[in-house]
Motif scaffolding. Structure first.
Motif, PDB file in Angstrom:
ATOM      1  N   GLN A  75      -0.793   4.610   3.546  1.00 37.05           N
ATOM      2  CA  GLN A  75       0.634   4.903   3.466  1.00 37.05           C
ATOM      3  C   GLN A  75       1.256   4.768   4.853  1.00 37.05           C
ATOM      4  O   GLN A  75       0.667   5.203   5.844  1.00 37.05           O
ATOM      5  N   TRP A  77       4.522   5.643   7.495  1.00 34.52           N
ATOM      6  CA  TRP A  77       5.184   6.913   7.811  1.00 34.52           C
ATOM      7  C   TRP A  77       6.302   7.245   6.833  1.00 34.52           C
ATOM      8  O   TRP A  77       6.525   8.403   6.508  1.00 34.52           O
ATOM      9  N   GLN A  80       4.910   8.774   3.733  1.00 37.65           N
ATOM     10  CA  GLN A  80       4.428  10.124   4.037  1.00 37.65           C
ATOM     11  C   GLN A  80       5.599  11.101   4.115  1.00 37.65           C
ATOM     12  O   GLN A  80       5.513  12.223   3.640  1.00 37.65           O
ATOM     13  N   ASP A  83       6.783  12.221   0.838  1.00 38.44           N
ATOM     14  CA  ASP A  83       5.820  13.120   0.200  1.00 38.44           C
ATOM     15  C   ASP A  83       5.702  12.792  -1.287  1.00 38.44           C
ATOM     16  O   ASP A  83       5.950  13.631  -2.155  1.00 38.44           O
TER      17      ASP A  83
END
Length: 170
Positions: A75, A77, A80, A83
């Motif tokens: 993944q 950034w 991430q 989420d």
């Protein structure tokens, strides 16, 4: 009289989505290929090739954009920060159809698993941009489950808003 919280939330979301579109254009033209950004874990981020939004209109005969040979392994950034694992705990998009107006969507693209409805020219994505966006929206990640889209069980209704070369076409 105070408006309902749901209405305010929807209005805030609409403003957040439209704000980047309303921002003034930069004085200089941006680079064709995005620069690598650091990953959330502090390591060097992915360096995948840039995705064209249109083919060169001045070229007499431009070949369609080939699929990239590079594969993402983790993944980046931005995923991430979204989420997605937590988001997918609430919803995966099952029962939702997302209309995607772009350069078309290849119904046979990996990770879309037959969830694309594309009639006529919308099933031909020579530029690749619409298929790329469909993967971000509803891709399953194929063999890499950490690279799923925002709504991996949603369906895509592909609508063509450009000609075959990616030029806007009303």
């Amino acid at each position: 009289m105070r408006p309902p919280a749901r209405l305010l939330h929807g209005a805030g979301l609409a403003v957040a989505l439209l704000l980047p579109v309303a921002a003034p254009a930069p004085a200089t033209s941006p680079a064709r290929t995005p620069t690598a950004l650091p990953a959330a874990d502090g390591k060097k981020g992915q360096e995948l090739p840039g995705m064209p939004a249109a083919l060169d209109p001045r070229a007499d005969e431009a070949a369609c954009t080939p699929a990239s040979g590079e594969k993402a392994k983790k993944q980046d950034w931005s995923r991430q920060r979204l989420d997605l694992d937590r988001l997918h705990g609430h919803s995966t998009g099952a029962g939702v159809t997302v209309a995607l107006i772009s350069t078309g969507v290849d119904p046979e693209a990996a990770g879309l698993d037959g969830r694309v409805t594309a009639e006529g020219a919308a099933a031909d994505d020579c530029v690749g941009h619409g298929t790329f966006l469909a993967g971000l929206i509803a891709g399953t990640g194929g063999g890499t489950p950490k690279l799923v889209g925002v709504a991996p069980r949603a369906k895509i209704l592909a609508l063509r808003g450009t000609d075959r070369r990616g030029q806007p076409d009303p």
